[in-house]
Scaffold this motif. Structure first.
Motif, PDB file in Angstrom:
ATOM      1  N   ASP A 207       0.812  -1.212   0.000  1.00 25.56           N
ATOM      2  CA  ASP A 207       0.000   0.000   0.000  1.00 25.56           C
ATOM      3  C   ASP A 207       0.849   1.267   0.000  1.00 25.56           C
ATOM      4  N   ALA A 208       1.891   1.303   0.816  1.00 27.17           N
ATOM      5  CA  ALA A 208       2.723   2.508   0.907  1.00 27.17           C
ATOM      6  C   ALA A 208       3.411   2.772  -0.418  1.00 27.17           C
ATOM      7  N   GLU A 209       3.953   1.730  -1.025  1.00 28.32           N
ATOM      8  CA  GLU A 209       4.618   1.908  -2.299  1.00 28.32           C
ATOM      9  C   GLU A 209       3.621   2.311  -3.375  1.00 28.32           C
ATOM     10  N   GLN A 210       2.417   1.744  -3.286  1.00 28.04           N
ATOM     11  CA  GLN A 210       1.395   2.090  -4.274  1.00 28.04           C
ATOM     12  C   GLN A 210       1.014   3.557  -4.163  1.00 28.04           C
ATOM     13  N   ALA A 211       0.879   4.041  -2.915  1.00 22.54           N
ATOM     14  CA  ALA A 211       0.517   5.447  -2.712  1.00 22.54           C
ATOM     15  C   ALA A 211       1.570   6.357  -3.317  1.00 22.54           C
ATOM     16  N   ALA A 212       2.858   5.979  -3.141  1.00 17.82           N
ATOM     17  CA  ALA A 212       3.930   6.784  -3.716  1.00 17.82           C
ATOM     18  C   ALA A 212       3.897   6.723  -5.244  1.00 17.82           C
ATOM     19  N   ALA A 213       3.631   5.527  -5.762  1.00 18.14           N
ATOM     20  CA  ALA A 213       3.589   5.373  -7.220  1.00 18.14           C
ATOM     21  C   ALA A 213       2.459   6.179  -7.829  1.00 18.14           C
ATOM     22  N   ASP A 214       1.361   6.307  -7.112  1.00 15.63           N
ATOM     23  CA  ASP A 214       0.218   7.052  -7.626  1.00 15.63           C
ATOM     24  C   ASP A 214       0.532   8.532  -7.805  1.00 15.63           C
ATOM     25  N   ASP A 215       1.566   9.031  -7.118  1.00 16.68           N
ATOM     26  CA  ASP A 215       1.952  10.429  -7.251  1.00 16.68           C
ATOM     27  C   ASP A 215       2.812  10.684  -8.478  1.00 16.68           C
ATOM     28  N   VAL A 216       3.356   9.631  -9.064  1.00 20.45           N
ATOM     29  CA  VAL A 216       4.277   9.790 -10.190  1.00 20.45           C
ATOM     30  C   VAL A 216       3.518  10.226 -11.441  1.00 20.45           C
ATOM     31  N   ARG A 217       4.074  11.207 -12.138  1.00 23.25           N
ATOM     32  CA  ARG A 217       3.487  11.693 -13.380  1.00 23.25           C
ATOM     33  C   ARG A 217       4.526  11.617 -14.494  1.00 23.25           C
ATOM     34  N   THR A 218       4.043  11.405 -15.693  1.00 25.69           N
ATOM     35  CA  THR A 218       4.872  11.522 -16.883  1.00 25.69           C
ATOM     36  C   THR A 218       4.427  12.777 -17.616  1.00 25.69           C
ATOM     37  N   VAL A 219       5.349  13.704 -17.814  1.00 27.73           N
ATOM     38  CA  VAL A 219       5.039  14.981 -18.460  1.00 27.73           C
ATOM     39  C   VAL A 219       5.737  15.006 -19.817  1.00 27.73           C
ATOM     40  N   THR A 220       4.952  15.114 -20.872  1.00 22.38           N
ATOM     41  CA  THR A 220       5.497  15.145 -22.229  1.00 22.38           C
ATOM     42  C   THR A 220       5.285  16.521 -22.830  1.00 22.38           C
ATOM     43  N   PHE A 221       6.370  17.108 -23.296  1.00 21.58           N
ATOM     44  CA  PHE A 221       6.339  18.427 -23.919  1.00 21.58           C
ATOM     45  C   PHE A 221       6.403  18.248 -25.431  1.00 21.58           C
ATOM     46  N   HIS A 222       5.440  18.841 -26.135  1.00 20.57           N
ATOM     47  CA  HIS A 222       5.420  18.839 -27.598  1.00 20.57           C
ATOM     48  C   HIS A 222       5.533  20.293 -28.058  1.00 20.57           C
ATOM     49  N   GLY A 223       6.689  20.675 -28.534  1.00 20.36           N
ATOM     50  CA  GLY A 223       6.856  22.026 -29.053  1.00 20.36           C
ATOM     51  C   GLY A 223       6.494  22.057 -30.525  1.00 20.36           C
ATOM     52  N   VAL A 224       5.580  22.943 -30.910  1.00 20.36           N
ATOM     53  CA  VAL A 224       5.100  23.024 -32.288  1.00 20.36           C
ATOM     54  C   VAL A 224       5.510  24.366 -32.886  1.00 20.36           C
ATOM     55  N   GLY A 225       6.109  24.322 -34.070  1.00 20.43           N
ATOM     56  CA  GLY A 225       6.491  25.543 -34.765  1.00 20.43           C
ATOM     57  C   GLY A 225       7.974  25.834 -34.660  1.00 20.43           C
ATOM     58  N   GLU A 226       8.421  26.792 -35.465  1.00 18.91           N
ATOM     59  CA  GLU A 226       9.832  27.130 -35.535  1.00 18.91           C
ATOM     60  C   GLU A 226      10.388  27.616 -34.200  1.00 18.91           C
ATOM     61  N   ARG A 227       9.581  28.391 -33.467  1.00 20.69           N
ATOM     62  CA  ARG A 227      10.066  28.913 -32.187  1.00 20.69           C
ATOM     63  C   ARG A 227      10.469  27.771 -31.250  1.00 20.69           C
ATOM     64  N   TRP A 228       9.666  26.710 -31.202  1.00 22.88           N
ATOM     65  CA  TRP A 228       9.956  25.614 -30.290  1.00 22.88           C
ATOM     66  C   TRP A 228      10.942  24.609 -30.867  1.00 22.88           C
ATOM     67  N   ALA A 229      11.104  24.588 -32.177  1.00 27.21           N
ATOM     68  CA  ALA A 229      12.120  23.733 -32.778  1.00 27.21           C
ATOM     69  C   ALA A 229      13.512  24.165 -32.333  1.00 27.21           C
TER      70      ALA A 229
END
Length: 213
Positions: A183-205
């Motif tokens: 349970d404790a490990e599961q609670a910690a795992a539930d806080d984990v996020r994967t954040v994906t950045f998609h830059g679109v356009g010349e400015r972000w390239a």
């Protein structure tokens, strides 16, 4: 504290029972790619694992260091994913006035800069079922050139503001191995996020998203 420039109160609606119309949490899950890529398909991507809410705030601070006036950031993620926490870090990194909280019941808040940087315009489009036409009163097209505009639930709604934008997709990253843990490990795992950045356009390239983590 100075009152925000753009506030449009709406009566508190019933608690949402699902995803917003046409929004990110529609059946089938969150989008893993932004819609409406710029002509030429210019894209820059980076994925970061975020273990805690504090780490999400710190990621926002780092992202703020790569933002400038005229940038549009669209945040995608289910309720409670950490969109507002990330924006709080953005506000801290940009050095703006006022606490960054969810703008759900006023739709948008403007946080003026306490330095010489751009103001932060924080928008929550959760209850706006349509596109940009429903947000005309916010004057985002006027604010964007001189501000950093962050739109929660913005996917599929405000892309026409600019062909150069940053899509940020936040997802819980709990796997089968974590689900089988205690349970404790599961609670910690539930806080984990994967954040994906998609830059679109010349400015972000041209932007080094690898510096985010």
């Amino acid at each position: 504290m100075e009152a925000p420039h753009h506030q449009h109160p709406v009566p508190p609606p019933p608690a949402p029972s699902g995803a917003p119309p046409g929004g990110d949490g529609a059946p089938g899950g969150l989008p893993d790619r932004p819609t409406g890529d710029s002509p030429g398909g210019v894209r820059n991507e980076r994925t970061v694992t975020v273990p805690t809410a504090e780490a999400m705030r710190e990621l926002g601070v780092r992202l703020a260091g790569r933002l400038r006036a005229g940038d549009l950031v669209l945040l995608t993620g289910e309720l409670g994913a950490g969109k507002t926490t990330l924006t709080r870090g953005l506000g801290e990194g940009l050095g703006v006035r006022g606490a960054v909280t969810s703008p759900t019941f006023v739709i948008a808040r403007v946080h003026p800069s306490l330095t010489d940087g751009p103001p932060l315009v924080h928008v929550d489009a959760y209850r706006l079922g349509g596109g940009l036409e429903e947000m005309e009163d916010l004057d985002l097209d006027v604010s964007l050139p001189e501000s950093v505009v962050v739109v929660e639930w913005g996917e599929g709604r405000v892309e026409e503001l600019t062909e150069e934008r940053l899509h940020v997709v936040i997802a819980r990253s709990t796997g089968e191995s974590a689900q089988a843990a205690g349970d404790a490990e599961q609670a910690a795992a539930d806080d984990v996020r994967t954040v994906t950045f998609h830059g679109v356009g010349e400015r972000w390239a041209r932007e080094d998203l690898a510096a985010l983590g």
